[in-house]
Design an enzyme around this catalytic site. Structure first.
Site, short mmCIF file in Angstrom:
data_model
loop_
_atom_site.label_atom_id
_atom_site.label_comp_id
_atom_site.label_asym_id
_atom_site.label_seq_id
_atom_site.Cartn_x
_atom_site.Cartn_y
_atom_site.Cartn_z
CE LYS A 109 6.62 -0.69 34.74
NZ LYS A 109 6.04 -0.45 33.42
CG HIS A 135 -8.70 -6.49 26.74
ND1 HIS A 135 -9.58 -6.83 25.74
CD2 HIS A 135 -9.23 -7.00 27.86
CE1 HIS A 135 -10.59 -7.51 26.24
NE2 HIS A 135 -10.39 -7.63 27.53
#
Length: 113
Positions: free
Chosen positions: A61, A101
């Site tokens: 992206k 995470h």
């Protein structure tokens, strides 16, 4: 700034993959695969895979058309001695990567300055 990207993935999606080996070999560079193999526990392996998936999605992206014709394996994201992720190859100036995470999710953010 040339580009930014972010991505998030549920770690359980990685854990439940049907064709895990095929996924791993499509996602990881040789350097990343060696690091992945060094993890002793499946939980850590799943966190690593989810983090790399999110990071490479965010990288695509941020880099936009630079990624045309390139696969995930063409990008190698490693960690320095303090754990900070960086783009080992290809060499692209001013790419900054953050991967995180928790129990259920992995998230990544990329800035191309």
């Amino acid at each position: 700034m040339k580009g930014i990207g972010t991505d998030i993935i549920e770690i359980k999606r990685i854990k439940q993959l049907n064709h895990r080996e095929r996924f791993i070999h499509k996602l990881l560079s040789e350097e990343e695969f060696r690091l992945y193999q060094s993890f002793q526990h499946e939980k850590r392996q799943n966190e690593f895979l989810a983090g790399r998936w999110a990071a490479k999605e965010a990288l695509y992206k941020a880099l936009g058309s630079y990624c045309d014709g390139k696969s995930y394996k063409d990008f190698s994201i490693m960690n320095d001695e303090r754990g900070k992720p960086y783009l080992l190859s290809p060499t692209i100036e001013s790419v900054h990567i953050s991967i995180s995470h928790c129990e259920n999710y992995a998230v990544a953010f990329v800035i191309w300055a």
